[in-house]
Design an enzyme around this catalytic site. Structure first.
Site, short mmCIF file in Angstrom:
data_model
loop_
_atom_site.label_atom_id
_atom_site.label_comp_id
_atom_site.label_asym_id
_atom_site.label_seq_id
_atom_site.Cartn_x
_atom_site.Cartn_y
_atom_site.Cartn_z
N CYS A 46 20.69 14.25 45.29
CA CYS A 46 20.48 15.28 44.28
C CYS A 46 18.97 15.46 44.07
O CYS A 46 18.26 14.48 43.83
CB CYS A 46 21.14 14.88 42.96
N ASP A 53 24.63 11.89 46.83
CA ASP A 53 25.78 12.79 46.81
C ASP A 53 26.63 12.48 48.04
O ASP A 53 26.08 12.21 49.11
CB ASP A 53 25.35 14.26 46.84
#
Length: 136
Positions: A46, A53
């Site tokens: 992120c 992620d």
């Protein structure tokens, strides 16, 4: 008092101008068939929080004259592992890069990302883009 923005223009464009390894290709020998590439362990970061992620990628395309060479494509995908980029940007960047490398009849990149804060996100980008889409 104006509300402060949590996300900046820099966050929004993070990763889009990153230099990726070349996606190699090889000459297609057959017309009119579909290829599915599945990556069940896609990871990126992120750009706002720096947290990892996770998701599953599915790339579907019908090759014209060129097919993706999978080893170089795996190296391309591994570049995302430490790259700060939003899901939407990752999926659309992949579509752009795959289309540039292979010039397929059509291509769909779909990312199904694991829940964050109770929300699951799925992003799908298609080429050719429909005429109402802004830019490629």
């Amino acid at each position: 008092m104006p509300k402060s923005r949590r996300y900046t223009d820099e966050h929004a464009s993070a990763g889009l101008d990153h230099s990726f390894p070349e996606i190699e290709t090889w000459p297609n020998q057959f017309p009119g068939y579909e290829i599915l590439i599945d990556d069940p362990e896609f990871t990126s970061v992120c750009p706002k929080t720096g947290l990892p992620d996770f998701g599953r990628l599915e790339i579907r395309y019908v090759p014209n004259r060129l097919c993706l060479e999978l080893k170089s494509f795996k190296e391309y995908l591994l570049t995302y592992r430490n790259l700060g980029i939003f899901y939407e940007n990752a999926v659309n960047r992949m579509l752009r890069d795959i289309v540039a490398a292979t010039k397929p009849s059509w291509c769909i990149v779909r990312g199904e990302f694991t829940p964050r804060g109770g929300l699951t996100t799925t992003v799908e980008a298609r080429w050719p883009r429909n005429k109402s889409s802004r830019k490629n």
